[in-house]
Design a protein around this motif. Sequence first.
Motif: not given
Length: 362
Positions: A15-33
């Motif tokens: 979560x710490x690594x990807x928090x920014x990307x999750x907020x900005x939408x630069x990570x595939x959204x389907x990855x999170x769940x």
Amino acid sequence: MTPPCALPPGLATWLDTHAEALDRGTLDSDTLLPVLGDAGLFRIGVPAALGGAGGDVRDAVEAIAAVAERSLTAAFVFWGQRAFIEYLLQSPNHSLAERSLPSLLEARQAGATGLSNAMKFLSGIESLQIEACPQADCWQLNGGLHWVTNLRKAGFVVAAAVSRSDGQPPAIVALDSGWPGVQRSDDLDLVALRGSNTAALRIDQVALSDEHILHIDARAFLPSVRPAFLGLQCGMSIGLARAALRAAHESGAARHGLADDVANLENSLEQSVQALHQGLADGRFKTAAAPLFRLRIALADTAQHAVEQELMASGGRAYLQSHGAGFARRWREAAFVPIVTPSLSQLRAELSRHDAAQGLAA
Ligand SMILES: Cc1cc2nc3c(=O)[nH]c(=O)nc-3n(C[C@H](O)[C@H](O)[C@H](O)COP(=O)(O)OP(=O)(O)OC[C@H]3O[C@@H](n4cnc5c(N)ncnc54)[C@H](O)[C@@H]3O)c2cc1C
């Protein structure tokens, strides 16, 4: 009181690594769940007999808070999935719950809650946006929802309230993205929380059979699930406030004359969390919504002020990219807290109606 939840270290780092990307939408959204599901988060507060890890809704509130300390996008997706699971736990339609829970608990299926419309309907703010017409062996549904989160592109189920053309009370139903006529828009072009799979839904001549009814009477169901719905939502404010207050300390709040302000916020946060846990444990919010509404407002205010204290303690550094993106992200995340339904303005209006009615009764 239920203790704060300690996330598995691998998840915390992710979560710490990807928090920014999750907020900005630069990570595939389907990855999170699936990441949240693999850590077992959706089983928390679900009875073991139904495939859960045991505990109760307070444990789930604390788990959402722990995720919100690191990413509000992830916490809101968690909330959507966990709220849908809660609807199944409280639904009299046990066979729907038995069929659906395993894949939701494992995050093989995404669960979404489109019930803002219903909550606003209960408060008399807007009419229901989906209508159900009874047919020979099913209902035909038409309408749409403007905002729903956790609409995974790989597929989802979503809870929605429907008005009825036959004049019967509105019902709560579960719609599946695989059905003909259920259409998801592209992701909404958000300013934050962009990795939350938030989109609009169009419902066009969708056939729905009785087996997908969560509750036949929305007016009975919604007040009974509201404590969990709102309590889980409060987890987002709690986590955001904890993270911002910690950051305020780290940025030298004491050196900058802010020690008392930060300590006051920490105290009021602690008191609100305790009151929330007590009310969820003894069930008092089921019959008295006003104290829960006040807690949701208090926790949202605390989160807002906590982020302000983080800003004050950081000073100009808060405006430097090199200082780290955490503050700027929390600032954007904090803007979401007051508007998620029930919004603070909606709750304040409800409370003044409630207080006026109490005054009349006195
Ligand atoms: C990123 C994001 C994700 C979302 N995800 C979901 C989701 O998963 N599920 C879902 O159901 N919804 C979701 N929503 C919708 C959200 O919960 C709110 O319903 C929505 O943001 C507010 O609705 P609106 O903009 O249509 O408000 P409007 O109806 O335009 O009203 C504006 C503001 O005034 C308040 N208001 C309006 N009328 C009154 C009144 N008579 N008295 C007091 N206050 C009033 C409203 O509460 C709102 O705060 C999401 C929204 C966002 C931004």
